[in-house]
Scaffold this motif. Structure first.
Motif, PDB file in Angstrom:
ATOM      1  N   SER A  48       0.790  -1.135   0.008  1.00  0.00           N
ATOM      2  CA  SER A  48      -0.157  -0.188   0.059  1.00  0.00           C
ATOM      3  C   SER A  48       0.772   1.367  -0.109  1.00  0.00           C
ATOM      4  N   LYS A  49       2.078   0.983   0.223  1.00  0.00           N
ATOM      5  CA  LYS A  49       3.164   2.211   0.119  1.00  0.00           C
ATOM      6  C   LYS A  49       3.852   2.391  -1.071  1.00  0.00           C
ATOM      7  N   PRO A  50       4.307   3.318  -1.561  1.00  0.00           N
ATOM      8  CA  PRO A  50       5.237   3.686  -2.815  1.00  0.00           C
ATOM      9  C   PRO A  50       6.260   2.590  -2.792  1.00  0.00           C
ATOM     10  N   SER A  51       6.574   1.843  -4.024  1.00  0.00           N
ATOM     11  CA  SER A  51       7.614   1.173  -4.136  1.00  0.00           C
ATOM     12  C   SER A  51       9.291   1.425  -3.758  1.00  0.00           C
ATOM     13  N   GLY A  52       9.112   2.784  -3.957  1.00  0.00           N
ATOM     14  CA  GLY A  52      10.710   3.302  -3.684  1.00  0.00           C
ATOM     15  C   GLY A  52      11.541   3.141  -4.925  1.00  0.00           C
ATOM     16  N   LYS A  53      11.090   2.569  -5.909  1.00  0.00           N
ATOM     17  CA  LYS A  53      11.906   2.357  -7.194  1.00  0.00           C
ATOM     18  C   LYS A  53      11.763   3.810  -7.812  1.00  0.00           C
ATOM     19  N   SER A  54      12.978   3.937  -8.758  1.00  0.00           N
ATOM     20  CA  SER A  54      13.111   5.223  -9.493  1.00  0.00           C
ATOM     21  C   SER A  54      12.333   4.982 -10.770  1.00  0.00           C
ATOM     22  N   GLU A  55      11.831   6.116 -11.470  1.00  0.00           N
ATOM     23  CA  GLU A  55      11.106   5.695 -12.554  1.00  0.00           C
ATOM     24  C   GLU A  55      12.067   5.088 -13.557  1.00  0.00           C
ATOM     25  N   GLU A  56      13.156   5.458 -13.877  1.00  0.00           N
ATOM     26  CA  GLU A  56      14.070   4.553 -14.698  1.00  0.00           C
ATOM     27  C   GLU A  56      13.783   2.910 -14.262  1.00  0.00           C
ATOM     28  N   GLU A  57      13.998   2.501 -13.036  1.00  0.00           N
ATOM     29  CA  GLU A  57      14.015   1.299 -12.510  1.00  0.00           C
ATOM     30  C   GLU A  57      12.673   0.625 -12.894  1.00  0.00           C
ATOM     31  N   LYS A  58      11.584   1.443 -12.705  1.00  0.00           N
ATOM     32  CA  LYS A  58      10.176   0.854 -13.053  1.00  0.00           C
ATOM     33  C   LYS A  58       9.949   0.848 -14.647  1.00  0.00           C
ATOM     34  N   ILE A  59      10.610   1.460 -15.637  1.00  0.00           N
ATOM     35  CA  ILE A  59      10.483   1.525 -16.784  1.00  0.00           C
ATOM     36  C   ILE A  59      11.286   0.182 -17.343  1.00  0.00           C
ATOM     37  N   TRP A 101     -12.471   4.281 -12.039  1.00  0.00           N
ATOM     38  CA  TRP A 101     -11.981   3.361 -11.284  1.00  0.00           C
ATOM     39  C   TRP A 101     -10.610   3.519 -10.628  1.00  0.00           C
ATOM     40  N   GLU A 102      -9.832   4.095 -11.509  1.00  0.00           N
ATOM     41  CA  GLU A 102      -8.446   4.181 -11.289  1.00  0.00           C
ATOM     42  C   GLU A 102      -7.999   5.157 -10.004  1.00  0.00           C
ATOM     43  N   ASN A 103      -9.255   5.934  -9.812  1.00  0.00           N
ATOM     44  CA  ASN A 103      -9.080   6.598  -8.727  1.00  0.00           C
ATOM     45  C   ASN A 103      -9.138   5.856  -7.163  1.00  0.00           C
ATOM     46  N   THR A 104      -9.581   4.689  -7.207  1.00  0.00           N
ATOM     47  CA  THR A 104      -9.684   3.940  -6.145  1.00  0.00           C
ATOM     48  C   THR A 104      -8.376   3.056  -5.995  1.00  0.00           C
ATOM     49  N   LEU A 105      -7.504   3.209  -6.928  1.00  0.00           N
ATOM     50  CA  LEU A 105      -6.167   2.642  -6.660  1.00  0.00           C
ATOM     51  C   LEU A 105      -5.184   3.297  -5.622  1.00  0.00           C
ATOM     52  N   THR A 106      -4.505   2.490  -4.638  1.00  0.00           N
ATOM     53  CA  THR A 106      -3.349   2.984  -3.792  1.00  0.00           C
ATOM     54  C   THR A 106      -2.162   2.352  -3.981  1.00  0.00           C
ATOM     55  N   GLY A 107      -1.022   2.707  -3.541  1.00  0.00           N
ATOM     56  CA  GLY A 107       0.211   1.956  -3.244  1.00  0.00           C
ATOM     57  C   GLY A 107       0.759   1.796  -4.657  1.00  0.00           C
ATOM     58  N   ILE A 108       1.369   0.413  -4.766  1.00  0.00           N
ATOM     59  CA  ILE A 108       1.964  -0.020  -5.848  1.00  0.00           C
ATOM     60  C   ILE A 108       0.947  -0.132  -7.390  1.00  0.00           C
ATOM     61  N   PRO A 109      -0.147  -0.416  -6.969  1.00  0.00           N
ATOM     62  CA  PRO A 109      -1.039  -0.610  -8.116  1.00  0.00           C
ATOM     63  C   PRO A 109      -1.481   0.865  -8.744  1.00  0.00           C
ATOM     64  N   LYS A 110      -1.237   1.948  -7.769  1.00  0.00           N
ATOM     65  CA  LYS A 110      -1.536   3.019  -8.325  1.00  0.00           C
ATOM     66  C   LYS A 110      -0.375   3.442  -9.312  1.00  0.00           C
ATOM     67  N   GLU A 111       0.972   3.123  -8.757  1.00  0.00           N
ATOM     68  CA  GLU A 111       2.202   3.348  -9.342  1.00  0.00           C
ATOM     69  C   GLU A 111       2.179   2.825 -10.837  1.00  0.00           C
ATOM     70  N   ILE A 112       1.762   1.599 -11.035  1.00  0.00           N
ATOM     71  CA  ILE A 112       1.696   0.875 -12.129  1.00  0.00           C
ATOM     72  C   ILE A 112       0.675   1.627 -12.997  1.00  0.00           C
ATOM     73  N   PHE A 113      -0.453   2.148 -12.730  1.00  0.00           N
ATOM     74  CA  PHE A 113      -1.196   2.780 -13.403  1.00  0.00           C
ATOM     75  C   PHE A 113      -0.639   4.258 -14.023  1.00  0.00           C
ATOM     76  N   GLN A 114       0.049   4.707 -13.031  1.00  0.00           N
ATOM     77  CA  GLN A 114       0.777   6.093 -13.316  1.00  0.00           C
ATOM     78  C   GLN A 114       1.982   5.745 -14.539  1.00  0.00           C
ATOM     79  N   LEU A 115       2.579   4.723 -14.344  1.00  0.00           N
ATOM     80  CA  LEU A 115       3.714   4.484 -15.245  1.00  0.00           C
ATOM     81  C   LEU A 115       2.979   4.119 -16.588  1.00  0.00           C
ATOM     82  N   TRP A 116       2.131   3.331 -16.593  1.00  0.00           N
ATOM     83  CA  TRP A 116       1.079   3.221 -18.031  1.00  0.00           C
ATOM     84  C   TRP A 116       0.774   4.585 -18.606  1.00  0.00           C
ATOM     85  N   THR A 117       0.397   5.334 -17.642  1.00  0.00           N
ATOM     86  CA  THR A 117      -0.186   6.619 -18.260  1.00  0.00           C
ATOM     87  C   THR A 117       0.975   7.466 -18.847  1.00  0.00           C
ATOM     88  N   ASP A 118       1.981   7.433 -18.228  1.00  0.00           N
ATOM     89  CA  ASP A 118       3.007   8.459 -18.400  1.00  0.00           C
ATOM     90  C   ASP A 118       3.968   7.665 -19.767  1.00  0.00           C
TER      91      ASP A 118
END
Length: 150
Positions: A48-59, A101-118
């Motif tokens: 439920s908390k941010p992963s702590g990974k950088s944008e580059e690591e996530k990509i 529905w995406e507004n109900t996401l928290t933590g890592i699931p929210k991070e994944i959605f943001q990565l996809w969006t960006d």
């Protein structure tokens, strides 16, 4: 020569021993269930908390997962599975496919959605969040799939 009572214990004695064994098994089950529950709560807390990974690591991670799927002839890949408790509404909006529905996401699931969006959506990838199991007929875990077919 041993007596008959030594060879065949009486039924009351056997029942007591069986009851003790059952009680020991029940205690062990309760202990294991409590440990599993604590482990699950800790996992949900971490997710439920941010992963702590950088944008580059996530990509890089997304790229690795997608490229492996492509090499295996796939046009989509399940990139993540998470408990519905990581949604503010326990996955109800996702299950109902409600707008927003995406507004109900928290933590890592929210991070994944943001990565996809960006990064992935502008490059033609699609994302899907859907309930993938229904324990006891109730929505359970949610799966996140990235796809790239036509």
């Amino acid at each position: 020569m041993p007596g008959l009572d030594d060879l065949i214990p009486n039924a009351a004695q056997i029942r007591r021993e069986a009851a003790l064994k059952e009680a020991e098994k029940a205690d062990e089950y309760v202990r294991l269930a409590a440990a599993a529950d604590a482990e699950k709560r800790a996992l949900i807390e971490r997710l439920s908390k941010p992963s702590g990974k950088s944008e580059e690591e996530k990509i890089k991670l997304a790229s690795t997962i997608i490229q492996r799927a492509v090499r295996n002839g796939l046009t989509e890949v399940l990139v993540y599975r998470f408990p519905n408790s990581l949604c503010t509404d326990k996955g109800r909006a996702i299950n109902q496919m409600e707008k927003g529905w995406e507004n109900t996401l928290t933590g890592i699931p929210k991070e994944i959605f943001q990565l996809w969006t960006d990064y992935l959506k502008p490059r033609g990838y699609r994302i899907s969040y859907q309930v993938i199991d229904f324990p006891g007929g109730v929505p359970g875990d949610i799966g996140v799939t990235i796809s790239w077919d036509e």
